[in-house]
Design an enzyme around this catalytic site. Structure first.
Site, PDB file in Angstrom:
ATOM      1  N   TYR A   1      90.784  94.429  24.217  1.00  0.00           N
ATOM      2  CA  TYR A   1      89.537  95.122  23.921  1.00  0.00           C
ATOM      3  C   TYR A   1      89.510  96.608  24.254  1.00  0.00           C
ATOM      4  O   TYR A   1      88.516  97.266  24.021  1.00  0.00           O
ATOM      5  CB  TYR A   1      88.368  94.418  24.616  1.00  0.00           C
ATOM      6  CG  TYR A   1      88.554  94.233  26.112  1.00  0.00           C
ATOM      7  CD1 TYR A   1      88.445  95.311  26.982  1.00  0.00           C
ATOM      8  CD2 TYR A   1      88.853  92.977  26.630  1.00  0.00           C
ATOM      9  CE1 TYR A   1      88.634  95.146  28.342  1.00  0.00           C
ATOM     10  CE2 TYR A   1      89.034  92.804  27.999  1.00  0.00           C
ATOM     11  CZ  TYR A   1      88.930  93.899  28.848  1.00  0.00           C
ATOM     12  OH  TYR A   1      89.118  93.738  30.187  1.00  0.00           O
TER      13      TYR A   1
ATOM     14  N   PHE B   1     112.259  78.052  13.077  1.00  0.00           N
ATOM     15  CA  PHE B   1     112.077  78.992  14.182  1.00  0.00           C
ATOM     16  C   PHE B   1     113.013  78.638  15.337  1.00  0.00           C
ATOM     17  O   PHE B   1     113.717  79.494  15.872  1.00  0.00           O
ATOM     18  CB  PHE B   1     110.618  78.972  14.655  1.00  0.00           C
ATOM     19  CG  PHE B   1     110.327  79.967  15.742  1.00  0.00           C
ATOM     20  CD1 PHE B   1     109.895  81.246  15.426  1.00  0.00           C
ATOM     21  CD2 PHE B   1     110.500  79.630  17.078  1.00  0.00           C
ATOM     22  CE1 PHE B   1     109.640  82.175  16.422  1.00  0.00           C
ATOM     23  CE2 PHE B   1     110.252  80.556  18.087  1.00  0.00           C
ATOM     24  CZ  PHE B   1     109.821  81.833  17.751  1.00  0.00           C
TER      25      PHE B   1
ATOM     26  N   CYS C   1      91.544  44.386  38.260  1.00  0.00           N
ATOM     27  CA  CYS C   1      90.381  45.111  37.743  1.00  0.00           C
ATOM     28  C   CYS C   1      90.606  45.433  36.256  1.00  0.00           C
ATOM     29  O   CYS C   1      91.513  46.188  35.913  1.00  0.00           O
ATOM     30  CB  CYS C   1      90.213  46.380  38.573  1.00  0.00           C
ATOM     31  SG  CYS C   1      88.750  47.316  38.162  1.00  0.00           S
TER      32      CYS C   1
ATOM     33  N   ASP D   1      85.482  85.226  28.336  1.00  0.00           N
ATOM     34  CA  ASP D   1      85.404  84.770  29.714  1.00  0.00           C
ATOM     35  C   ASP D   1      86.753  84.235  30.184  1.00  0.00           C
ATOM     36  O   ASP D   1      87.121  83.093  29.925  1.00  0.00           O
ATOM     37  CB  ASP D   1      84.328  83.674  29.819  1.00  0.00           C
ATOM     38  CG  ASP D   1      83.825  83.543  31.238  1.00  0.00           C
ATOM     39  OD1 ASP D   1      84.137  84.416  32.069  1.00  0.00           O
ATOM     40  OD2 ASP D   1      83.113  82.566  31.520  1.00  0.00           O
TER      41      ASP D   1
ATOM     42  N   CYS E   1      83.171  47.914  43.185  1.00  0.00           N
ATOM     43  CA  CYS E   1      83.570  48.233  41.821  1.00  0.00           C
ATOM     44  C   CYS E   1      82.624  47.573  40.808  1.00  0.00           C
ATOM     45  O   CYS E   1      82.380  46.369  40.881  1.00  0.00           O
ATOM     46  CB  CYS E   1      85.000  47.756  41.573  1.00  0.00           C
ATOM     47  SG  CYS E   1      85.541  48.005  39.875  1.00  0.00           S
TER      48      CYS E   1
ATOM     49  N   GLU F   1      81.055  94.094  21.046  1.00  0.00           N
ATOM     50  CA  GLU F   1      82.134  93.111  21.139  1.00  0.00           C
ATOM     51  C   GLU F   1      81.644  91.904  21.911  1.00  0.00           C
ATOM     52  O   GLU F   1      80.695  92.008  22.676  1.00  0.00           O
ATOM     53  CB  GLU F   1      83.325  93.710  21.911  1.00  0.00           C
ATOM     54  CG  GLU F   1      84.020  94.826  21.186  1.00  0.00           C
ATOM     55  CD  GLU F   1      84.908  95.624  22.144  1.00  0.00           C
ATOM     56  OE1 GLU F   1      85.589  95.019  22.982  1.00  0.00           O
ATOM     57  OE2 GLU F   1      84.902  96.854  22.034  1.00  0.00           O
TER      58      GLU F   1
ATOM     59  N   LYS G   1      82.009  89.264  24.930  1.00  0.00           N
ATOM     60  CA  LYS G   1      82.580  89.320  26.271  1.00  0.00           C
ATOM     61  C   LYS G   1      83.323  88.007  26.517  1.00  0.00           C
ATOM     62  O   LYS G   1      82.710  86.950  26.651  1.00  0.00           O
ATOM     63  CB  LYS G   1      81.481  89.531  27.310  1.00  0.00           C
ATOM     64  CG  LYS G   1      82.004  89.843  28.700  1.00  0.00           C
ATOM     65  CD  LYS G   1      80.874  90.355  29.589  1.00  0.00           C
ATOM     66  CE  LYS G   1      81.369  90.858  30.927  1.00  0.00           C
ATOM     67  NZ  LYS G   1      81.864  89.776  31.787  1.00  0.00           N
TER      68      LYS G   1
ATOM     69  N   CYS H   1      84.885  44.782  38.875  1.00  0.00           N
ATOM     70  CA  CYS H   1      85.539  43.623  39.481  1.00  0.00           C
ATOM     71  C   CYS H   1      84.975  43.305  40.858  1.00  0.00           C
ATOM     72  O   CYS H   1      85.416  42.366  41.512  1.00  0.00           O
ATOM     73  CB  CYS H   1      87.042  43.842  39.577  1.00  0.00           C
ATOM     74  SG  CYS H   1      87.484  44.996  40.870  1.00  0.00           S
TER      75      CYS H   1
ATOM     76  N   LYS I   1      74.478  89.809  29.278  1.00  0.00           N
ATOM     77  CA  LYS I   1      74.873  88.434  29.595  1.00  0.00           C
ATOM     78  C   LYS I   1      73.997  87.435  28.851  1.00  0.00           C
ATOM     79  O   LYS I   1      72.764  87.526  28.919  1.00  0.00           O
ATOM     80  CB  LYS I   1      74.725  88.198  31.102  1.00  0.00           C
ATOM     81  CG  LYS I   1      75.744  88.957  31.933  1.00  0.00           C
ATOM     82  CD  LYS I   1      77.063  88.220  31.961  1.00  0.00           C
ATOM     83  CE  LYS I   1      78.016  88.864  32.937  1.00  0.00           C
ATOM     84  NZ  LYS I   1      78.478  88.040  33.989  1.00  0.00           N
TER      85      LYS I   1
ATOM     86  N   CYS J   1      88.816  51.992  43.215  1.00  0.00           N
ATOM     87  CA  CYS J   1      88.821  50.536  43.276  1.00  0.00           C
ATOM     88  C   CYS J   1      90.257  50.139  43.583  1.00  0.00           C
ATOM     89  O   CYS J   1      91.172  50.459  42.821  1.00  0.00           O
ATOM     90  CB  CYS J   1      88.394  49.934  41.939  1.00  0.00           C
ATOM     91  SG  CYS J   1      88.765  48.177  41.859  1.00  0.00           S
TER      92      CYS J   1
HETATM   93  P1  AMP Z   1      82.545  91.910  35.235  1.00  0.00           P
HETATM   94  O1  AMP Z   1      83.729  91.083  35.654  1.00  0.00           O
HETATM   95  O2  AMP Z   1      81.283  91.130  35.137  1.00  0.00           O
HETATM   96  O3  AMP Z   1      82.442  93.195  35.995  1.00  0.00           O
HETATM   97  O4  AMP Z   1      82.837  92.316  33.738  1.00  0.00           O
HETATM   98  C1  AMP Z   1      83.895  93.167  33.412  1.00  0.00           C
HETATM   99  C2  AMP Z   1      85.000  92.383  32.810  1.00  0.00           C
HETATM  100  O5  AMP Z   1      84.623  91.831  31.568  1.00  0.00           O
HETATM  101  C3  AMP Z   1      86.171  93.234  32.468  1.00  0.00           C
HETATM  102  O6  AMP Z   1      86.995  93.437  33.584  1.00  0.00           O
HETATM  103  C4  AMP Z   1      86.861  92.422  31.429  1.00  0.00           C
HETATM  104  O7  AMP Z   1      87.831  91.604  32.052  1.00  0.00           O
HETATM  105  C5  AMP Z   1      85.808  91.503  30.873  1.00  0.00           C
HETATM  106  N1  AMP Z   1      85.639  91.632  29.423  1.00  0.00           N
HETATM  107  C6  AMP Z   1      85.626  90.591  28.559  1.00  0.00           C
HETATM  108  N2  AMP Z   1      85.454  90.982  27.308  1.00  0.00           N
HETATM  109  C7  AMP Z   1      85.375  92.326  27.324  1.00  0.00           C
HETATM  110  C8  AMP Z   1      85.194  93.313  26.316  1.00  0.00           C
HETATM  111  N3  AMP Z   1      85.063  92.994  25.025  1.00  0.00           N
HETATM  112  N4  AMP Z   1      85.169  94.605  26.703  1.00  0.00           N
HETATM  113  C9  AMP Z   1      85.290  94.942  28.017  1.00  0.00           C
HETATM  114  N5  AMP Z   1      85.457  94.054  29.012  1.00  0.00           N
HETATM  115  C10 AMP Z   1      85.488  92.755  28.681  1.00  0.00           C
HETATM  116 ZN    ZN Z   2      87.621  47.222  40.100  1.00  0.00          ZN
END
Ligand code: AMP
Ligand code: ZN
Length: 668
Positions: free
Chosen positions: A223, A34, A428, A115, A404, A111, A113, A407, A310, A422
């Site tokens: 998504y 690559f 140490c 984070d 500490c 789906e 969610k 030591c 949630k 420390c």
């Molecule tokens: P909130 O921030 O609590 O208002 O939740 C909305 C946010 O959830 C959206 O702006 C997305 O960034 C996020 N999110 C994560 N997964 C998903 C999903 N599968 N579908 C839609 N939103 C999602």
């Molecule tokens: Zn120490």
């Protein structure tokens, strides 16, 4: 072939390999191959600037600096999601929408969610045109250059049947493994680790230097596709289309024919989400048919046709038995809670992080308390509150240690810093051992035959007090140690000897100067060329070096002013450790490798692959392209492909490291 055609062919190939690797997790060529193709493309593009393309795979390495991100309007507004916390909430939601729709047959897409940080990416004619953060939903920041460095995001779409113009929404996330690795590197240089993957991912989007973003193992999970004339009729088909166009769309999404099936999905993932490689905080339920979505429309804030469920952050109550204090390589003290073992999120938890003195004071955490422990994005759980109703009557306020634990030196806490330190740098034990362990680590002196535990063993047996002592170790000194055989003792001594070939920049990193990580060490080595010049540099000189701030500069000055450091460096010099930059290409030209055929594979730390090949040829050897019975040696770096490894082993071809190779051409 015309140049442009060659360029186009390389771009297509590289796009496909990126896709196979980052979206499908199924690479079909080695990293080495690559890199060769990428280099070839880069060279052609350099020679022919008229064929520049902002979406070429060469643009993924970043390098643009954005001082102020432009605010731009979203073509389609980015809404939030309403939240729900129980199955009753979801039943209410279904009742509300069925009133509007008139009790139709409903399907939902379920789906996870993800984070992280949300992003909206616009594609025009199959090319990535712009990426914008959510901002306030109406307008966000243009972070296109940063987003392009994320390899799972296509710069050029696959297939033909995508709309001329559309927006796709996704979440930028940092998988646990990548997050841990980033933190490991920070801890190594004595910096404070990031607190969780979500904030780190979200902070990455606004970094000014896109090449820094390129280094972070970010991913984008998609998504939602929005725009005019979309070639599908439901959310689920939308996901499938996006996947076909080359986006990373998690496979977990599922169609549910009823709320009961939605509940099943939720129950399943409430447990199994802990096995996913990234953080999720709920499930998003969406009315599947776009026609129904349009009928339902939006409130001021969010779509009526979707709702987030949630997950409850998993939490348990348990007893705090004691607090212990760990001392790191830089002397930083970390308080750790020892808990009555308890089951949490699928694992047994015995310890939790307490962060620092302020945190303990803020929550008024006391030994004997019943505490609530939560597992969020971090691997180590944390204490979030104390159950005051269960506090024993005779409980005492926690007095943070003043000395500490290792030591007994009095601890210091600098203005504005969260941690106690420390200050007994040279006396140490965990600091001494930690420094030597850092010195021998792979990115530093890369000493083969010596591991972290052996370092502790050597120290505890008074064989080494600092890293310079390693160079005086003799086989007969270490043989009496536990589990130390003749062979391993010899390997250790040889490994130490070989480390004198490690280049200056790595040596500088190995010294363990606070705040001098790999990148800073490279910068300093390049700028000052040798340790004399560096050690004479004043605070002002250092600050004038590109990217060196006052904090780093002060730390460097302090290090070289210290008498013990001066002695150690003097000794290392005598042992032959590299303290100046060597122009590698001309190391020597001999005929030592006459008649020998080498195959080079993997990623190297001291050389680029090209330099290694040049060195082979300069010394009379030949470079072969693949392993065969004619091959004499395989020079292997990191990530050498398993197939190659197997082949080399099968044909009994010696596999050597880059240091071994250096020995070959430098030894008499
Ligand atoms: P909130 O921030 O609590 O208002 O939740 C909305 C946010 O959830 C959206 O702006 C997305 O960034 C996020 N999110 C994560 N997964 C998903 C999903 N599968 N579908 C839609 N939103 C999602
Ligand atoms: Zn120490």
């Amino acid at each position: 072939m015309a140049v442009l055609e060659t360029i186009q062919k390389l771009r297509d190939e590289l796009n496909l390999h990126n896709y196979n690797y980052y979206v499908m997790d199924n690479p079909t060529i080695s990293d080495y191959e690559f890199d060769i193709k990428l280099k070839e493309l880069q060279d052609l593009e350099n020679k022919h600037p008229e064929f520049f393309d902002a979406n070429s795979p060469t643009q993924r390495v970043g390098g643009t600096i954005t001082k102020n991100f432009q605010t731009v309007a979203h073509t389609h507004r980015m809404y939030s999601l309403d939240n729900s916390y129980s199955k009753e909430d979801l039943l209410d939601w279904e009742n509300r929408i069925q009133k509007v729709l008139g009790n139709v047959d409903l399907q939902y897409t379920c789906e996870l969610k993800y984070d992280g940080a949300s992003i909206s990416i616009t594609y025009e004619n199959g090319k990535l045109a712009r990426a914008v953060t959510r901002g306030d939903g109406f307008q966000g920041d243009d972070v296109t250059n940063n987003i392009k460095t994320i390899k799972s995001i296509p710069l050029q779409l696959k297939g033909q049947d995508f709309p001329e113009k559309f927006d796709i929404r996704g979440e930028i996330i940092l998988p646990f493994a990548g997050f841990e690795k980033m933190n490991q590197e920070l801890i190594e240089i004595g910096e404070t680790p990031y607190s969780n993957p979500r904030n780190t991912a979200s902070g990455s989007l606004k970094l000014q230097d896109s090449s820094e973003v390129a280094k972070r193992p970010l991913e984008c999970l998609l998504y939602f596709v929005t725009g005019e004339k979309l070639p599908f009729e439901s959310q689920f088909e939308g996901l499938e289309s996006a996947r076909k166009w080359g986006f990373k769309v998690p496979k977990e999404a599922k169609i549910a024919g009823s709320l009961q099936e939605v509940f099943d999905f939720i129950d399943y993932w409430d447990v199994h989400r802990h096995n996913l490689p990234y953080e999720t905080d709920g499930v998003v339920v969406k009315v599947n048919l776009i026609q129904y979505q349009e009928e339902l429309g939006y409130t001021a804030k969010s779509p009526r046709w979707a709702i987030a469920y949630k997950f409850k952050a998993e939490q348990v109550a348990t007893k705090l038995n004691s607090i212990s204090y760990q001392v790191g390589r830089t002397g930083a003290i970390t308080p750790v809670a020892n808990l009555e073992p308890v089951q949490l999120a699928g694992t047994i938890v015995k310890r939790a992080s307490l962060h620092n003195a302020d945190q303990i004071e803020k929550l008024d955490i006391r030994i004997g308390d019943t505490v609530f422990v939560e597992k969020g994005g971090e691997i180590i759980p944390k204490i979030i509150a104390v159950d005051l109703s269960k506090r024993p009557e005779d409980s005492k306020i926690t007095d943070y240690i003043t000395h500490c634990p290792e030591c007994n030196s009095e601890l210091v806490r600098n203005e504005g810093e969260a941690n106690h330190y420390c200050p007994n740098f040279y006396g140490c034990p965990p600091q001494i051992i930690g420094r030597i362990q850092h010195f021998i680590s792979r990115k530093a002196m890369d000493i083969e035959g010596l591991g972290g535990e052996t370092v502790a063993l050597l120290y505890n047996n008074h064989l080494v007090q600092n890293y310079a002592d390693l160079y005086e170790l003799k086989v007969e000194d270490i043989l009496p140690l536990e589990r130390m055989a003749q062979k391993s003792a010899e390997n250790l001594v040889n490994g130490v000897k070989k480390s004198t070939l490690i280049p200056f920049e790595s040596v500088l990193y190995a010294l363990g100067i606070r705040y001098v990580g790999e990148t800073v060490a490279k910068k300093l080595a390049k700028h000052y060329k040798n340790i004399e010049a560096l050690s004479r540099a004043t605070l002002m000189d250092l600050i004038l070096v590109d990217e060196i701030g006052e904090r780093i500069a002060q730390s460097v000055v302090d290090f070289f002013e210290n008498e013990e450091n001066k002695i150690i460096i003097q000794r290392l010099k005598q042992y032959g450790v590299q303290f100046e930059i060597v122009e590698k290409i001309n190391i020597n030209a001999t005929n030592k490798l006459e008649g020998k055929i080498f195959v080079v594979s993997g990623v190297f730390t001291q050389f680029s692959r090209e330099e290694l090949k040049t060195a082979i040829e300069d010394n009379g050897g030949k470079v072969g392209s693949s392993i065969s019975s004619k091959t004499d040696y395989v020079v292997a770096g990191d990530n050498m492909g398993p197939a190659k490894l197997e082949k080399a082993n099968k044909l009994n071809i010696p596999i050597i490291s880059e240091s071994d190779f250096m020995m070959m051409i430098t030894e008499n």
